[in-house]
Each structure stands twice: as structure tokens, then as C-alpha cells.
Design an enzyme around this catalytic site. Structure first.
Site, short mmCIF file in Angstrom:
data_model
loop_
_atom_site.label_atom_id
_atom_site.label_comp_id
_atom_site.label_asym_id
_atom_site.label_seq_id
_atom_site.Cartn_x
_atom_site.Cartn_y
_atom_site.Cartn_z
CE LYS A 183 -4.01 -2.18 -0.02
NZ LYS A 183 -4.24 -3.69 0.33
C1 LIG Z 1 -5.53 -4.34 0.99
C2 LIG Z 1 -6.66 -4.12 1.02
C3 LIG Z 1 -7.73 -4.56 1.37
C4 LIG Z 1 -7.54 -5.42 2.83
O1 LIG Z 1 -6.27 -4.90 3.76
P1 LIG Z 1 -5.39 -5.32 4.17
O2 LIG Z 1 -4.81 -4.11 5.70
O3 LIG Z 1 -4.26 -6.76 4.30
O4 LIG Z 1 -6.73 -6.23 5.52
C5 LIG Z 1 -9.39 -3.58 1.62
N1 LIG Z 1 -9.94 -3.37 0.44
C6 LIG Z 1 -9.19 -3.06 -0.07
C7 LIG Z 1 -9.54 -2.45 -1.57
C8 LIG Z 1 -7.70 -3.38 0.03
O5 LIG Z 1 -6.74 -3.45 -1.01
#
Ligand SMILES: *Cc1c(COP(=O)(O)O)cnc(C)c1O
Length: 379
Positions: A183
Site C-alpha cells: 500500500k
Molecule cells: C488491501 C486491501 C484491503 C485489505 O487490507 P488489509 O490491510 O490487508 O486487511 C481491503 N480492501 C482493499 C480495496 C484493499 O486493496
């Protein structure tokens, strides 16, 4: 085969690593002063009253749904063009995810499409700011008010977005973020909720930590005092090690964002003349996208999976965000979905490839990715 262009490189630098080491050399490791600092810094960045740090965006979504008592018998409307976690958080509380197909140009859920699927059982809507571009938050907020629904944003792609002068969390009941490894800012695994309500924030702080009245930091800093469990809670509290990794990245969010934006512009320019190659539309003028991921839609007469393989054979890391959630085995088997139930998400899911996009990516590498893709798609 050597990797010439990594799909993703994180931005943790020596200062971030030292900050985490400093926590490791101290006595106190779990939720404490670093988490508190991160929460106030993150809330400030988002220009919102409260941020609560948790272990994942999935946990954040789960808590947000729990906060409003959403559970068995309730329907929650969301998008099939997302990561599975958006839908599984709804399943975690025992509610039923109801998918509504996305707009073909943006890949986003629209309030107009969602309104047609609101039923007696609908309790909440959870749209996703796909690839960083925000949904119509004003429209969703109005829709939620009109039908007395809870509006929760999956903002995993979108720390930076602004649409109609609104940022994530400013018009919704909660916005949920991820600090997962790929991210825009990361600590490996982590997440946060933002909210305008201090009561909600207090509930989230208790709920993320077993529903216990005193957190570990206050138990640690003072003499032993009995604590109580006041409500059902979960185990989603972020620790100081992860918070220390994130803290230094907060100030760099705008510069990271600018770099990704510039690289996305370069991609769009260099790829504009490939016959049949389509794109998700760029943000409108005046709108700020998080520019989290850059995707292309391969020409209809090419196999996406073959293009994906060829790119990787040429040393280019790429991914698919996303094969539509309703087409994944669990959802097919549990709900009996067919691909054509959500034709737009299905088509995006079959054609999409995510190209590398991150601040450490050089323009030269973007040029290499583009010329390679051109070669693969030559007729
Ligand atoms: C990465 C992601 C998640 C989940 O995030 P985590 O921190 O891994 O639980 C949820 N929604 C979207 C759109 C994502 O890209």
C-alpha cells in the site's frame, strides 16, 4: 530470468527502520505512545477528528460494521471489483454482501446503481475508492441519509484522495485504510479507521483490544490496577513497532503521491497509441486520486493471461487487481453467482493488468515497461 522492474518497492528508509529498532530496544512493545502519535498524525493528514490504528483494513471494516450492529439478516451493498476483504468483512459479521455492478469507465460503484438494489434488509453500503480514485462520496452520503443506511468507505487505496473537496471519512460513518506491504504507506501489516465521532473512536479503541477498559500502556505506566472487560471485543490493536515504521512516512505522503501521479501520467501518454488497449478513466479536473495502482485493460482479442506471462518473461513484475470477487470459487459456490451477474466487473476482471507504480520506479523503467507492452501487443 532476472526481474528488471519490480512490481513494488516499499519506501521504508533507514530512519523508519531505526525508529522501529528504538521500540525494540525499549521495554514497551505493544500499543503505546508510538501508536498514539501515529493516530494523531494520521488524523491530521486526513483532516479529521479521530484515527484508530488496527492490524489491518479487514479488521477495520469488521469493526466499523460491528459498531453499527450490522449482523445476521442484514444486507450490505458493495462492489465485486475489489479485494476479497471488502466482502469477507461483511461475512465476518454474519451479514450478506450484495454486489452491485460498477461503472465501466471508472470501475467505481455509483449511488445511482446502488439505489436500485436497496431493499428492506439493506443496512449499509461499503464502496471502494478503486485504485485511489474516490467514489461520489457526496452522492453516497445523501443516499445513506435518504434511506437511513450506514456508509463505510473502503479507503485502502486512498489516503490522498479529494473529491468535491471531501476527503475519506469526512462524510461517512467511517473510512478504513490498509498499511499492507504494497500500500501507499506500509508497515508490513496494519490498518486504521478514521471517524468524526469521538464516541465511535472510543468504542473502536476498546473493541480493538478485547473490550477491555484499560489499555496495555496505561496498565504498564501505572501501578497495577484491576481492569475489566466491559463489552465483547476483538484483537486488532496495532503495536508500537508497526506504528514506529509508519510515523516517518506520514510527512512523505504528499511527495510519494506526486511521484506516482507523474509516473501515471507518463504511462498514459506512452501507452495512448496502442490499438485496442483501454484504461480506467483518469480523475476529473479538480479531483485528486490517490494514484495507488495503474491498470490497463488488454485489447479484447488478446488473452490477458498470455500478456501477463509475456510481461513477466521480459522481467516486468505485474499483478491483477482484481478478478471480480463474484467469480472466485468461494463466492461462486456459496452464493451461486455466475460471471454474467455483474458483467462490467467480470469484463474488467478478465482484461485488467496492473503495471508497476511506486515512487522508486524511474521514468526509464516506465519507458521500458511501455515499449515491452507495445511489442507484446503489436499486430
Ligand atoms: C488491501 C486491501 C484491503 C485489505 O487490507 P488489509 O490491510 O490487508 O486487511 C481491503 N480492501 C482493499 C480495496 C484493499 O486493496
Amino acid at each position: 530470468m532476472s526481474r528488471k522492474v519490480e512490481f513494488f518497492l516499499h519506501n521504508l528508509d533507514e530512519n523508519d527502520i531505526s525508529a522501529a529498532c528504538e521500540v525494540l530496544r525499549s521495554v514497551f512493545l505493544t500499543t503505546g505512545s508510538r501508536v498514539k502519535e501515529f493516530e494523531s498524525g494520521f488524523a491530521k493528514l486526513l483532516n479529521i477528528q479521530e484515527a484508530v490504528a488496527v492490524t489491518s483494513c479487514t479488521g477495520a471494516l469488521h469493526l466499523a460494521l460491528m459498531r453499527y450492529g450490522i449482523g445476521p439478516g442484514d444486507e450490505v451493498i458493495t462492489t465485486p471489483m475489489t479485494f476479497v476483504a471488502t466482502a469477507t468483512a461483511i461475512l465476518e459479521v454474519g451479514a450478506t454482501p450484495v454486489f452491485v455492478d460498477v461503472c465501466p469507465n471508472s470501475g467505481l460503484l455509483t449511488p445511482e446503481a446502488v439505489e436500485k438494489h436497496i431493499s428492506e434488509k439493506t443496512r449499509a453500503i461499503v464502496p471502494v475508492h478503486l485504485y485511489g480514485r474516490m467514489v461520489d462520496v457526496k452522492g453516497f452520503s445523501a443516499l445513506a441519509q435518504k434511506h437511513d443506511l450506514i456508509f463505510i468507505e473502503d479507503a485502502a487505496h486512498c489516503i490522498e484522495g479529494i473529491r468535491d473537496e471531501i476527503r475519506p471519512g469526512q462524510l461517512s460513518h467511517a473510512a478504513c485504510f490498509s498499511f499492507y506491504a504494497t500500500k501507499n504507506i506500509t508497515c508490513g501489516e496494519g490498518g486504521a479507521l478514521v471517524t468524526r465521532s469521538s464516541e465511535d473512536a472510543a468504542w473502536y479503541r476498546s473493541a480493538r483490544h478485547h473490550g477491555i477498559s484499560k489499555n496495555a500502556a496505561s496498565r504498564y505506566s501505572k501501578k497495577y490496577e484491576h481492569w475489566d472487560m466491559e463489552m465483547m471485543g476483538w484483537k486488532y490493536n496495532m503495536d508500537d513497532i508497526h506504528a514506529a515504521l509508519l510515523l516517518g512516512q506520514l510527512a512523505k505522503v504528499p511527495s510519494f503521491h506526486k511521484q506516482r501521479e507523474n509516473l501515471e501520467h507518463l504511462y498514459r501518454e506512452l501507452l495512448s497509441d496502442i490499438e485496442g488497449l483501454d484504461f480506467i478513466e483518469p480523475p476529473e479536473p479538480g479531483e485528486v486520486s490517490g494514484h495507488h495502482l495503474f491498470t490497463v485493460l488488454v485489447p479484447e482479442d488478446f488473452s490477458r493471461d498470455e500478456v501477463l506471462t509475456r510481461l513477466q518473461e521480459e522481467g516486468i513484475g505485474c499483478a491483477v487487481n482484481y478478478r471480480a470477487v463474484h467469480n472466485l470459487s468461494f463466492f461462486k459456490e456459496t452464493f451461486g453467482f455466475r460471471p454474467e451477474d455483474f458483467p462490467v466487473a467480470d469484463r474488467i476482471g478478465r482484461r485488467t493488468i496492473t503495471l508497476p507504480l511506486y515512487p522508486k520506479l524511474t521514468e526509464e523503467k516506465v519507458r521500458f515497461v511501455c515499449s515491452t507492452l507495445k511489442k507484446i501487443l503489436a499486430r
